[in-house]
Design a protein around this motif. Structure first.
Motif, short mmCIF file in Angstrom:
data_model
loop_
_atom_site.label_atom_id
_atom_site.label_comp_id
_atom_site.label_asym_id
_atom_site.label_seq_id
_atom_site.Cartn_x
_atom_site.Cartn_y
_atom_site.Cartn_z
N THR A 1 46.61 -152.46 -21.10
CA THR A 1 46.92 -151.17 -21.74
C THR A 1 47.40 -150.10 -20.76
OG1 THR A 1 44.62 -150.48 -21.53
CG2 THR A 1 45.26 -151.57 -23.59
N HIS A 2 47.35 -150.35 -19.46
CA HIS A 2 47.73 -149.33 -18.49
C HIS A 2 49.19 -149.41 -18.06
CE1 HIS A 2 43.35 -149.14 -18.20
NE2 HIS A 2 43.56 -147.88 -17.86
N ALA A 3 49.91 -150.38 -18.60
CA ALA A 3 51.33 -150.55 -18.25
C ALA A 3 52.10 -150.90 -19.52
CB ALA A 3 51.48 -151.65 -17.21
N ARG A 4 53.41 -150.73 -19.44
CA ARG A 4 54.29 -151.19 -20.52
C ARG A 4 54.86 -152.54 -20.13
NH1 ARG A 4 55.34 -146.20 -19.55
NH2 ARG A 4 57.23 -146.56 -18.35
N PHE A 5 55.30 -153.31 -21.11
CA PHE A 5 55.84 -154.63 -20.84
C PHE A 5 57.10 -154.85 -21.65
CE2 PHE A 5 51.39 -154.79 -19.78
CZ PHE A 5 51.44 -155.37 -18.52
N SER A 6 58.06 -155.54 -21.02
CA SER A 6 59.34 -155.79 -21.66
C SER A 6 59.78 -157.22 -21.41
CB SER A 6 60.39 -154.82 -21.11
OG SER A 6 61.64 -155.06 -21.69
N HIS A 7 60.20 -157.88 -22.47
CA HIS A 7 60.72 -159.24 -22.39
C HIS A 7 62.23 -159.17 -22.19
CE1 HIS A 7 61.90 -163.07 -24.77
NE2 HIS A 7 61.81 -163.34 -23.49
N GLU A 8 62.65 -159.39 -20.94
CA GLU A 8 64.07 -159.39 -20.64
C GLU A 8 64.33 -160.13 -19.34
OE1 GLU A 8 65.67 -155.37 -19.44
OE2 GLU A 8 63.69 -154.73 -20.13
N ASN A 9 65.55 -160.58 -19.17
CA ASN A 9 65.95 -161.29 -17.97
C ASN A 9 66.89 -160.39 -17.16
OD1 ASN A 9 66.87 -162.99 -15.98
ND2 ASN A 9 67.27 -164.71 -17.35
N LEU A 10 66.36 -159.75 -16.14
CA LEU A 10 67.18 -158.84 -15.35
C LEU A 10 68.31 -159.56 -14.62
CD1 LEU A 10 64.70 -156.33 -13.67
CD2 LEU A 10 66.04 -156.06 -15.76
N LEU A 11 68.15 -160.85 -14.36
CA LEU A 11 69.18 -161.56 -13.63
C LEU A 11 70.39 -161.88 -14.49
CD1 LEU A 11 67.00 -163.98 -11.50
CD2 LEU A 11 67.84 -161.69 -10.93
N GLU A 12 70.21 -161.85 -15.81
CA GLU A 12 71.32 -162.17 -16.70
C GLU A 12 71.62 -161.06 -17.70
OE1 GLU A 12 70.51 -165.93 -18.55
OE2 GLU A 12 70.43 -166.97 -16.63
N SER A 13 70.85 -160.00 -17.67
CA SER A 13 71.03 -158.96 -18.68
C SER A 13 72.24 -158.10 -18.35
CB SER A 13 69.78 -158.09 -18.79
OG SER A 13 69.65 -157.29 -17.64
N PRO A 14 72.82 -157.52 -19.40
CA PRO A 14 73.87 -156.53 -19.14
C PRO A 14 73.23 -155.34 -18.43
CG PRO A 14 73.29 -156.58 -21.47
CD PRO A 14 72.53 -157.69 -20.80
N GLU A 15 74.03 -154.48 -17.93
CA GLU A 15 73.51 -153.33 -17.20
C GLU A 15 72.45 -152.58 -18.02
OE1 GLU A 15 74.19 -152.61 -13.94
OE2 GLU A 15 75.21 -154.52 -14.09
N ARG A 16 71.40 -152.20 -17.36
CA ARG A 16 70.33 -151.41 -17.96
C ARG A 16 70.06 -150.27 -17.00
NH1 ARG A 16 65.32 -150.81 -17.30
NH2 ARG A 16 64.41 -151.67 -19.16
N PRO A 17 69.45 -149.21 -17.46
CA PRO A 17 69.11 -148.12 -16.53
C PRO A 17 68.22 -148.64 -15.41
CG PRO A 17 68.75 -147.45 -18.81
CD PRO A 17 69.05 -148.92 -18.83
#
Length: 175
Positions: A108-124
């Motif tokens: 509960t002390h962090a947020r979590f995201s399911h994504e692949n940074l190595l293949e994802s389009p640009e994100r902030p």
């Protein structure tokens, strides 16, 4: 799960060059991550990172409220430790859906995201990208590092096994 399902999953996990696939890690998190001490290992290495980080970095993140990404967070045990102990605002990211589902259920002390940074389009970008025990799983770790730099605007903090002369079966390189 029936024994036949576990056998198929184990065989799939042992396929050569499959170590960085979603299939491999999804199966690890569903079958044997916990029984092999994955959460405890994640917490242990997070503690090593916390104790090794220079105080100027810890304070800079706190004082400037820098955004932090824990890339390859698994089920989030290490992410949670970093968020709690350092008081950082951390987002754990992993490409394994089952891992992120568990992270969201148990931490509960962090947020979590399911994504692949190595293949994802640009994100902030995040201000800080932290990663523990991930690059050794890649046969070309520096190209992976180059991709990670797109998501870190200020700092990258890596925790890697060093001089691992008897390499773990899941590790592709030794630093």
């Amino acid at each position: 799960k029936p024994a036949s399902d576990r056998t198929e999953q184990t065989q799939a996990m042992n396929q050569p060059n499959d170590i960085n696939s979603n299939r491999y890690w999804d199966q690890r998190f569903v079958t044997d991550w916990e029984s092999n001490g994955g959460p405890a290992q994640s917490r242990f290495f997070a503690q090593v990172a916390i104790e090794s980080m220079p105080q100027w970095l810890v304070q800079a993140v706190r004082w400037n409220r820098l955004s932090v990404c824990d890339w390859g967070c698994a089920e989030g045990a290490g992410t949670e430790a970093i968020a709690q102990v350092l008081g950082w605002d951390v987002t754990g990211i992993d490409f394994s859906g089952p891992a992120i589902e568990q992270a969201k259920l148990h931490h509960t002390h962090a947020r979590f995201s399911h994504e692949n940074l190595l293949e994802s389009p640009e994100r902030p970008a995040f201000d800080v990208v932290f990663s523990s025990n991930t690059l050794e799983h890649f046969s070309t770790p520096w190209s992976v590092f180059d991709k990670l730099t797109r998501y870190a605007s200020t700092y990258i903090v890596l925790l890697l096994p060093f001089r691992e002369f008897e390499r773990h079966s899941e590790h592709e390189v030794t630093f």
